[in-house]
Design an enzyme around this catalytic site. Structure first.
Site, PDB file in Angstrom:
ATOM      1  N   HIS A  98      -7.449  27.518 -99.698  1.00  0.00           N
ATOM      2  CA  HIS A  98      -7.526  26.093-100.041  1.00  0.00           C
ATOM      3  C   HIS A  98      -7.281  25.881-101.533  1.00  0.00           C
ATOM      4  O   HIS A  98      -7.807  24.940-102.129  1.00  0.00           O
ATOM      5  CB  HIS A  98      -8.902  25.553 -99.641  1.00  0.00           C
ATOM      6  CG  HIS A  98      -8.967  24.054 -99.513  1.00  0.00           C
ATOM      7  ND1 HIS A  98      -7.966  23.286 -98.966  1.00  0.00           N
ATOM      8  CD2 HIS A  98      -9.953  23.184 -99.881  1.00  0.00           C
ATOM      9  CE1 HIS A  98      -8.322  22.024 -98.991  1.00  0.00           C
ATOM     10  NE2 HIS A  98      -9.512  21.914 -99.553  1.00  0.00           N
ATOM     11  N   HIS A 150     -16.114  18.771 -93.936  1.00  0.00           N
ATOM     12  CA  HIS A 150     -16.577  19.321 -95.213  1.00  0.00           C
ATOM     13  C   HIS A 150     -18.097  19.465 -95.111  1.00  0.00           C
ATOM     14  O   HIS A 150     -18.789  18.476 -94.874  1.00  0.00           O
ATOM     15  CB  HIS A 150     -16.212  18.384 -96.367  1.00  0.00           C
ATOM     16  CG  HIS A 150     -14.747  18.174 -96.550  1.00  0.00           C
ATOM     17  ND1 HIS A 150     -14.018  17.330 -95.736  1.00  0.00           N
ATOM     18  CD2 HIS A 150     -13.871  18.703 -97.437  1.00  0.00           C
ATOM     19  CE1 HIS A 150     -12.751  17.342 -96.128  1.00  0.00           C
ATOM     20  NE2 HIS A 150     -12.639  18.162 -97.158  1.00  0.00           N
ATOM     21  N   HIS A 188      -8.774  23.646-106.463  1.00  0.00           N
ATOM     22  CA  HIS A 188      -8.905  22.417-105.683  1.00  0.00           C
ATOM     23  C   HIS A 188      -8.402  21.196-106.452  1.00  0.00           C
ATOM     24  O   HIS A 188      -8.935  20.095-106.340  1.00  0.00           O
ATOM     25  CB  HIS A 188     -10.344  22.189-105.235  1.00  0.00           C
ATOM     26  CG  HIS A 188     -10.448  21.282-104.035  1.00  0.00           C
ATOM     27  ND1 HIS A 188     -10.569  19.917-104.141  1.00  0.00           N
ATOM     28  CD2 HIS A 188     -10.432  21.546-102.711  1.00  0.00           C
ATOM     29  CE1 HIS A 188     -10.623  19.375-102.940  1.00  0.00           C
ATOM     30  NE2 HIS A 188     -10.539  20.343-102.043  1.00  0.00           N
ATOM     31  N   ASP A 236     -13.454  22.794 -94.957  1.00  0.00           N
ATOM     32  CA  ASP A 236     -12.834  22.909 -96.279  1.00  0.00           C
ATOM     33  C   ASP A 236     -13.880  23.074 -97.381  1.00  0.00           C
ATOM     34  O   ASP A 236     -14.980  22.523 -97.303  1.00  0.00           O
ATOM     35  CB  ASP A 236     -11.990  21.669 -96.581  1.00  0.00           C
ATOM     36  CG  ASP A 236     -10.654  21.690 -95.859  1.00  0.00           C
ATOM     37  OD1 ASP A 236     -10.458  22.564 -95.001  1.00  0.00           O
ATOM     38  OD2 ASP A 236      -9.814  20.821 -96.155  1.00  0.00           O
ATOM     39  N   ASP A 237     -13.474  23.815 -98.427  1.00  0.00           N
ATOM     40  CA  ASP A 237     -14.242  24.004 -99.661  1.00  0.00           C
ATOM     41  C   ASP A 237     -15.295  25.113 -99.505  1.00  0.00           C
ATOM     42  O   ASP A 237     -15.562  25.594 -98.426  1.00  0.00           O
ATOM     43  CB  ASP A 237     -14.908  22.711-100.131  1.00  0.00           C
ATOM     44  CG  ASP A 237     -13.913  21.568-100.278  1.00  0.00           C
ATOM     45  OD1 ASP A 237     -12.724  21.853-100.481  1.00  0.00           O
ATOM     46  OD2 ASP A 237     -14.334  20.404-100.180  1.00  0.00           O
TER      47      ASP A 237
END
Length: 234
Positions: free
Chosen positions: A101, A197, A105, A50-51
């Site tokens: 995503h 992450h 965020h 993620d990210d």
């Protein structure tokens, strides 16, 4: 009167607790398709990150995945994909999957439908700008969803992807790469989806755990694939 007030307070507490549990569930939502694990007998597992992307860590992550001949799924944000489009294109060129995503965020629990649409469709556009042509799966920031987000996803035929293994959520153990890797290897099953992450400076432990996870899964006979490949094995 006091009893009535206490009863009302109890109802409010119960309702808010129920909503909190619903918003945080990795295996249930009110509308549409949510997947946290795939039902398969094949020894397949999907690694999801993620990210990002970010310019500082993307290349090293891609190099490591290439070393182990592993394909993964990167759930990127729209704002970072737009800013670091070169890194996003590198992910696609290496044969990995891009997922959505959100744009900013931010938690999407209380966003309006218009805000949700802008967050998701803007990120889709950036993912296409990076050259990714496959199905765009979605994962909400912090895994949070309630009513409007699942409703929007269902009505736009989007699959919400969660996870069944998240080694960064084990308290103090999440600061130790060896322990994080051990937790993944202990919990993994055919069809598991692992959440990590890796893209920021404060995720050094997760980056250190990644090669241990890759080697350990291979030693256990697992093949690491993209989410689309995993979903096709159902």
């Amino acid at each position: 009167m006091n009893k009535l007030v206490l009863r009302l307070l109890l109802v409010v507490v119960v309702v808010f607790f129920g909503l909190w549990k619903l918003s945080s569930s990795v295996s249930f939502q009110l509308f549409g398709e949510l997947i946290h694990k795939v039902d398969t007998e094949q020894k397949l597992v999907a690694l999801t990150f993620d990210d990002g992307p970010t310019p500082h860590y993307t290349a090293d992550i891609l190099q490591l995945l290439d070393l182990y001949q592993v394909k993964a799924t990167f759930f990127v944000t729209g704002t970072e994909t737009q800013r670091y489009i070169t890194q996003a294109k590198q992910i696609v060129a290496a044969g990995h999957q891009l997922g959505n995503h959100s744009w900013s965020h931010q938690r999407m629990i209380f966003m309006s439908l218009d805000e949700i649409q802008r967050e998701i469709e803007g990120t889709d556009q950036q993912i296409r700008e990076a050259g990714y042509q496959g199905e765009i799966l979605f994962r909400p920031p912090y895994g949070k969803k309630l009513v409007l987000l699942p409703w929007y996803l269902a009505n736009s035929n989007r699959t919400n992807i969660m996870w069944d293994i998240a080694p960064e959520t084990f308290g103090e153990d999440s600061e130790d790469p060896q322990t994080m890797a051990a937790e993944v290897l202990e919990q993994v099953e055919p069809g598991s989806i692992v959440l990590l992450h890796l893209m920021y400076k404060n995720r050094e432990a997760s980056r250190a755990a990644l090669p241990l996870i890759l080697k350990g899964l291979k030693d256990k006979g697992y093949r690491m694939v993209t989410l689309s490949e995993l979903l096709a094995a159902q």
